[in-house]
Scaffold this active site. Sequence first.
Site, PDB file in Angstrom:
ATOM      1  CB  SER A  65     -39.349  42.678 123.734  1.00 22.58           C
ATOM      2  OG  SER A  65     -38.246  41.735 124.360  1.00 22.58           O
ATOM      3  CE  LYS A  66     -30.693  46.155 124.688  1.00 19.76           C
ATOM      4  NZ  LYS A  66     -30.333  47.794 124.031  1.00 19.76           N
TER       5      LYS A  66
END
Length: 389
Positions: A255-256
């Site tokens: 995930s970012k």
Amino acid sequence: MINEFPRVRFAPSPTGYLHVGGLRTALYNYLFAKHNNGKFILRIEDTDRTRLVEGAVENLIDTLKWSGLDYDEGPLVGGDCGPYIQSERLDIYNQYVKKLIENKKAYYCFCSAERLDKIREEQQLQKLQPKYDKHCLQLSAEEIEQKIKNGESYVIRLNVLPSEKIHINDIIKGDVEFDSSVIDDQVLLKSDGYPTYHLANVVDDHLMKITHVIRGEEWLSSTPKHVLLYDYFGWERPVFAHLPLLLNIDRKKLSKRQSDVAVEDFRDKGFLHEALVNFVALLGWTAGDDVEYYHIDELINKFTLERVNKSGAVFDLEKLTWLNEEHLRKKSTPEIVDMFKKCYEKSTFTNTYSDEYFGMVVDAMRERISFAYEILIKSPFFFETPRNL
RNA sequence: GGCGCGUUCGUCUAGUGGUUUAGGACAUCGCCCUCUCAAGGCGAAGAUCACGGGUUCGAAACCCGUACGCGCUACCA
């Protein structure tokens, strides 16, 4: 080698940037196509109008191009099965939905979001699986006509028959079986007239003659819906291959929040596309020998879906960095000079030097750096005017 | 909760019942080379193959169960 020439597709949603997981999906599709003399198609899945991001399609195409994954058919380059952007295919989906309704494989649903929320809540309270209760299936043709005439908003739902077994033979995951009783009457056509992924995907894959659906594992659970659609339409199913997920260091989905996930982030940090592609290819696949440094042609030559792993892989930045060093060292001095000059121009150094001088610097430093810009950090003295002592 | 998928060194992985005292790569550490830092060469450490049962003369590999992780469970893809 596959008998007929396969056709595969990478079908991203233009929500901003190309995710490294998406890059891997695209890569495996690309490698599979090239290995088997098939076609690699790019299709834009922009059916969610609420998530559209300005310039995302262009960015996606640019990033794919930077990565070296040229597509044979798709936006800009065209092809026989276009248009390749789903928002331009609305009439096609409508046409096929009509067929489904005629055959009672799909039906109109006028239920409000409130009612849907309410039944979902009740089902969850009773620890039942949240599912649509087929309330609108009972509506007569006259009632439906009247409601439409009244301007009531509606969706079209898939009519899933209870208790039948749905088998999927996945190249990577093997035999997987679902019971249709766990499958919801999925919305196929939204109230805004746009199709959902499930409908658009199946219709397009069929119309675009896709032979192998190679996509992320997050789609495995909805594959029975897709298989049902193929069957309802009387179409031959493609071969499915669901890829394991890319994970963060904590084994959660990449995930970012925790790390860079956009391909452009890696590009901007000085990673070579050769290295990124090489690295990402190895996240879930090996030829079985001990080779880890690959040029794209060798990947094409060796890639098969049968050798793709089943389990998720953690994205290890250190190994990517090592591969970047390896690929960087294979570059000629002029190539690295070109890369480095761009970094130099953006730096605080102001002296001008000849290409020969930069060449000398590169040759002195090439064994000591992982990225071209590191010359600036590790050896600034090359660019400072010497002071008299 | 339900359904589905997965689980071999820290990480990526090899392994398709006996050649395995489980192999390679990254990272780590040491030695060699060397005016330095690297690169390179050599080497070390690191996995009771998630756990428990079975099947078998023999299991990391086959079967069952458990645990844990992940995914899906939207008019998002």
